[in-house]
Design an enzyme around this catalytic site. Sequence first.
Site, PDB file in Angstrom:
ATOM      1  CB  CYS A  87      13.041  46.716   8.840  1.00  0.00           C
ATOM      2  SG  CYS A  87      12.573  46.410   7.130  1.00  0.00           S
TER       3      CYS A  87
ATOM      4  CB  CYS B 263      12.358  50.817   6.225  1.00  0.00           C
ATOM      5  SG  CYS B 263      11.704  50.019   7.709  1.00  0.00           S
TER       6      CYS B 263
ATOM      7  CB  CYS C  96       9.343  45.542   9.408  1.00  0.00           C
ATOM      8  SG  CYS C  96       9.489  47.303   9.107  1.00  0.00           S
TER       9      CYS C  96
ATOM     10  CE1 TYR D 166      -3.011   2.582   8.759  1.00  0.00           C
ATOM     11  CE2 TYR D 166      -3.018   4.379   7.171  1.00  0.00           C
ATOM     12  CZ  TYR D 166      -2.706   3.880   8.430  1.00  0.00           C
ATOM     13  OH  TYR D 166      -2.102   4.691   9.350  1.00  0.00           O
TER      14      TYR D 166
ATOM     15  CG  ASP E 266       5.064  12.396   5.407  1.00  0.00           C
ATOM     16  OD1 ASP E 266       4.935  11.932   6.558  1.00  0.00           O
ATOM     17  OD2 ASP E 266       5.960  13.190   5.084  1.00  0.00           O
TER      18      ASP E 266
ATOM     19  CB  CYS F  34       8.739  49.190   5.821  1.00  0.00           C
ATOM     20  SG  CYS F  34       9.986  48.101   5.113  1.00  0.00           S
TER      21      CYS F  34
ATOM     22  CD  GLU G  15      -2.279  -1.159   2.948  1.00  0.00           C
ATOM     23  OE1 GLU G  15      -2.266  -0.116   3.637  1.00  0.00           O
ATOM     24  OE2 GLU G  15      -2.700  -2.238   3.362  1.00  0.00           O
TER      25      GLU G  15
ATOM     26  CE  LYS H 181       5.427   4.876   6.847  1.00  0.00           C
ATOM     27  NZ  LYS H 181       5.146   6.205   7.333  1.00  0.00           N
TER      28      LYS H 181
ATOM     29  CE  LYS I  90       9.552   6.331   6.862  1.00  0.00           C
ATOM     30  NZ  LYS I  90       9.696   7.604   7.553  1.00  0.00           N
TER      31      LYS I  90
HETATM   32  S1  IVH Z   1      -0.220   0.287   8.923  1.00  0.00           S
HETATM   33  C1  IVH Z   1       0.678  -1.665  12.931  1.00  0.00           C
HETATM   34  N1  IVH Z   1      -0.543   1.347   6.534  1.00  0.00           N
HETATM   35  O1  IVH Z   1       2.862   5.131   8.938  1.00  0.00           O
HETATM   36  C2  IVH Z   1       0.725  -1.029  11.606  1.00  0.00           C
HETATM   37  N2  IVH Z   1       0.435   2.685   8.235  1.00  0.00           N
HETATM   38  O2  IVH Z   1       5.402   4.517  10.204  1.00  0.00           O
HETATM   39  C3  IVH Z   1       0.160   0.308  11.610  1.00  0.00           C
HETATM   40  N3  IVH Z   1       0.951   4.973   7.542  1.00  0.00           N
HETATM   41  O3  IVH Z   1       1.681   5.011  12.240  1.00  0.00           O
HETATM   42  C4  IVH Z   1       0.294   1.090  10.408  1.00  0.00           C
HETATM   43  N4  IVH Z   1       0.214   4.782   5.474  1.00  0.00           N
HETATM   44  O4  IVH Z   1       0.524   6.587  10.569  1.00  0.00           O
HETATM   45  C5  IVH Z   1      -0.100   1.544   7.794  1.00  0.00           C
HETATM   46  N5  IVH Z   1      -0.932   2.170   4.395  1.00  0.00           N
HETATM   47  C6  IVH Z   1      -0.490   2.356   5.644  1.00  0.00           C
HETATM   48  C7  IVH Z   1       0.043   3.595   6.078  1.00  0.00           C
HETATM   49  C8  IVH Z   1       0.507   3.710   7.389  1.00  0.00           C
HETATM   50  C9  IVH Z   1       0.754   5.602   6.368  1.00  0.00           C
HETATM   51  C10 IVH Z   1       1.554   5.601   8.725  1.00  0.00           C
HETATM   52  C11 IVH Z   1       0.831   5.322  10.012  1.00  0.00           C
HETATM   53  C12 IVH Z   1       1.800   4.635  10.907  1.00  0.00           C
HETATM   54  C13 IVH Z   1       3.095   5.068  10.311  1.00  0.00           C
HETATM   55  C14 IVH Z   1       4.175   4.067  10.643  1.00  0.00           C
END
Ligand code: IVH
Length: 667
Positions: free
Chosen positions: A405, A408, A423, A223, A118, A428, A114, A116, A311
Amino acid sequence: MNRTEAQKKLANLREQIRRHDHLYYVEAQPNISDREYDKLYAELKELESKFPDLVTPDSPTQRVGGQPLKEFKSVRHAVPMMSLDNTYSVEELRVFDNRVRRLLPDEKIEYVLEPKIDGVSISIRYENGKFTLGATRGDGTTGDDITANLKTIKAIPLTLTKPVTLEVRGEVYIPVAEFEKLNKEREKAGEPLFQNPRNTAAGSLKQLDPATVAQRPLNAVFYAVAAAEGVKFKKQSEVLDALKKLGLPTHRQWWVCKDIEEVIKRAEELQKLEAKLPFEIDGAVVKVNGLAQWERLGSTSKAPRFAIAYKYSHEQAQTKLNDITIQVGRTGILTPVAELEPVFVAGSTISRATLHNEEEIKRKDIRIGDTVIIEKAGQVIPAVVGVVKEKRTGKEKIFKMPTKCPVCGGPVHRDPEFVAWRCENIACPAQLKRTIGHFASRAAMDIEGMGEVLVNQLVDNKLVRDVADIYSLTVEQLADLERMAEKSATNVVNTIAESKNRELWRLIHGLGILHVGEGGARKLADHFHDLDKLASASIEELQQAEDVGPVMAESIHDFFQNPRNQAVIEKLRKAGVRMKASRRSGLPAATGSFAGKTVVVTGTLKKFSRDEAKEALRKAGATVTDSVSKKTDYLIVGEDAGSKLDKAGKLGLKTLSEVEFVKMLGQ
Ligand code: IVH
């Protein structure tokens, strides 16, 4: 409409709005215009105001409700919210797979991959399909109860498609395009910019006033299911399908992979998609698909053994930080900027990057002369992420925010609202240039030909000292400027003159009141119709305009109290700048009994809906407000009028029945 009819109509409107929210926020495939959507919403609100006892907690109108909180309550998670182990290399993914297979010998192992995101992790409890509790991750065991904030996020359904009881886990985030739009609006409203989507999402969820949260373009994706009553899933892939069927937003793309090699292939595929996704991802999450296998694999003290985050490393480069300069914004905020030895990262040459603020520089211990690390993530602006301390020679200089500043020489002070230096000198030149540039911009007074170059020349040559001065510029003065011919000078003078007749919202926006962007200016113009009325409004009266909260109201009030601003407005008036809303074309000038009056409508009218009555009053030149004050000229009283009528009685205001109202309208 009687009660039974209303009940039916309400259910129908709510269902329609829910469907459109889902299409817009979850499927990203709206099938009606914003206008049509707003109409449905207004209709629902109107009907609910007539039948307040028929309002249900899961009605779309209840997303933003209640008073600001004093603090968040703590909640214990039914199942702890764990984090994940990270890896940055394909080799480590294979190591992960080896461990899984060693722990589960001779078993068939499938993986799910899946994206991930941010963002900020959250947990939501639904009871019998109704949203009951929303929480942050906190320390994993207990988090903050942010129910009111999460309910404002339209991607998150208040009711699921089935009456199930369960806890779902996911991520709140801000889509990249929305983030950029938000920052553009903030720039226009003179507010400091947000750093990145993740921090902004996190900061938004920490707001104590849900009304503020509702203004932020938050979205969500789910998820996992943490605790479900009466349902059992066998696979993660089933969980993802089930979440989707319940009406929750899930990732559009995820893959079931037969082995780790397929995982690696798909992860690379996903990374290629990164720049095209509507959100920022920082990698992929690899999960064993079989949930019974999850239990057998178990967890270490902090992370599960059945999943790992893979990552993506973002492109980085090292370069020298030659200097830190200061940029002065329209509202005087000082922003430190890194002046870099040009370096090529992720497809472009970078020579400047914002350092945001003093704290950021201190936290990263960035010194002038340092070798710094520049990173460019998939779709985000380049950032200075750190310092190569080993390369220090001892000659690096610690950066200090200037006490004056840089433009000015005026005093600077710390603005507690924004944790920023500002400022103080409103004259200015740096601020003046930006103020005039903003006034003339397309989203404000729309003065074509008055771009940055001309504005800078005007200020540098002291031809203008405030925005009103542009109205006394002559063709000769402009033609004297470098690169300005007589013809273009004439054109500019003509456009400046034309701009005296712009719509009121353009003028309000152009004044550059802190926190008032284009949208806010339009609402203010619609509500007050007249700059003088806006200028003399109390903080309470300001808040009666749509979407004006306490912060904006106070800022507007302060602006008009400031003698310098008052003087500029008088100068604009003398120059002939129009300060009233234009009357809609085709309508005669309002001269009737309601012209210039402040009117409130209360109770149920027989011949008009509330909105129709208000519209008729506005057309007749009245200012319509929602609450009764000393400034109210008339209170129009329908059936079942309540507290407003009492208050009007106490204040001795003139009230009108519906019949009297209709009669006066006709005059
Ligand atoms: S599963 C026990 N799935 O990444 C497993 N986490 O670094 C729990 N996150 O705390 C997480 N996308 O906030 C899972 N598809 C995804 C995710 C995901 C983002 C975040 C989540 C987690 C953090 C861990």
